[in-house]
Design a protein around this motif. Structure first.
Motif: not given
Length: 326
Positions: A180-189, A196-215
């Motif tokens: 998912s897009d929890t901080p712990r999951v994004l750090s593990r990825i 990363w293979l999520p099923f996030l319900p909205t594109a907005e949530a996806y974009g925010a999580a992907w920005d976090t992973i890249r950082g």
């Protein structure tokens, strides 16, 4: 410039249990048709008792023999259902059967009562499953890269890794985390996974999580392109939104025993006409997704498969090309 878009189809192995038909031939025919229609990959899920289906390693080995170009992927393999050494051997074997075309998606186990019972059935604790998954992946990668015969971790220990068959390519397949897009999951990825293979319900949530992973990739000293951004999305096509929603709701109730309204708050679901679904998926592409794994929300995938290939995918690919040229 971003990575080119790749599109995969989820094979209906869970639907076999829903209909009571265990004949694998239609699944192989669907995979061959997906290759003919221009899909880049086919994927299949994994579950023993929670959402029963044929074993993904066996199915994808058969698919590999029936196709020439398609990548084959697990979306996602519940690694805890197999001993880590057995899992390493199975994955290496499939990597050879697929002639190196394997994409290995793994998951810790969906947080539902059925999944907890599944873990109990094979004698594996449900608590701490994320940490054990990460260690399992590290053990596998050590075995696949001649990193030494002994693995010692907090949850797992193993020896004789050097006696296991090597994968088709040194280092083994890319390993994707279905999460998912929890901080712990994004750090593990960002720390150890290749996709990363999520099923996030909205594109907005996806974009925010992907920005976090890249950082976080920079924080861990990994290249900016170390992780492939994927998406697991369910699409229901129909003559209009109302009829598509109705069929998709029936499908979801049969699959999960829960209504679409509830599952839509957890997973990515798009329903409607071809142009509606194309625009919905394009929103995720604009947010950064570069490998779509599409599950058709129907028990009869053949009519929707051609519509998906002929009408939805060209529009989504065009959006991806526009993103690359910006």
């Amino acid at each position: 410039m971003t990575e080119p878009l790749r599109v995969g189809l989820l094979l209906p192995t869970r639907e076999m249990a829903m209909t009571g038909s265990w004949d694998i031939r239609p699944v192989l025919e669907l995979a061959s048709k997906a290759e003919e229609l221009g899909f880049d990959a086919v994927w299949t899920g994994d579950s023993l008792t929670a959402r029963p289906r044929l074993d993904p390693v066996v199915v994808l080995a058969a698919v590999s023999g029936a196709t020439e170009r398609l990548a084959v992927g697990t979306g996602a393999l519940t690694a805890a259902l197999r001993h880590p050494l057995l899992g390493a051997n199975l994955v290496s074997s499939l990597h050879h059967a697929a002639r190196g075309r394997l994409e290995l998606g793994v998951g810790a186990g969906f947080p539902m009562p059925e999944s907890e019972a599944e873990f109990e059935a094979v004698g594996v604790p449900f608590a701490g499953r994320a940490g054990r998954l990460d260690e399992t992946v590290r053990l596998w990668k050590q075995a696949w890269s001649d990193g030494g015969p002994v693995f010692e971790g907090r949850h797992l220990s193993a020896s004789m890794l050097d006696r296991l068959p090597p994968p088709a390519v040194p280092g083994g397949p890319r390993v994707w985390l279905a999460g998912s897009d929890t901080p712990r999951v994004l750090s593990r990825i960002a720390r150890q996974y290749d996709g990363w293979l999520p099923f996030l319900p909205t594109a907005e949530a996806y974009g925010a999580a992907w920005d976090t992973i890249r950082g976080k990739l920079a924080e861990y000293g990994r290249p900016a392109d170390a992780v492939v951004p994927g998406l697991y999305a369910t699409v229901g096509l129909g003559a209009d939104r109302a009829s598509a929603e109705a069929e998709l709701d029936g499908y979801v109730r049969g699959y999960y025993g829960r209504p679409l309204e509830l599952m839509r708050g957890i997973q990515a679901y798009g329903a409607g006409r071809a142009e509606d679904c194309a625009e919905w998926l394009s929103g995720y592409v604009r947010a950064g997704a570069r490998h779509l794994v599409i599950r058709l929300g129907t028990l009869d995938p053949w009519p929707q498969l051609k519509e998906l290939a002929d009408q939805v995918l060209p529009a989504v690919r065009a959006q991806a090309l526009a993103e690359r040229s910006d």
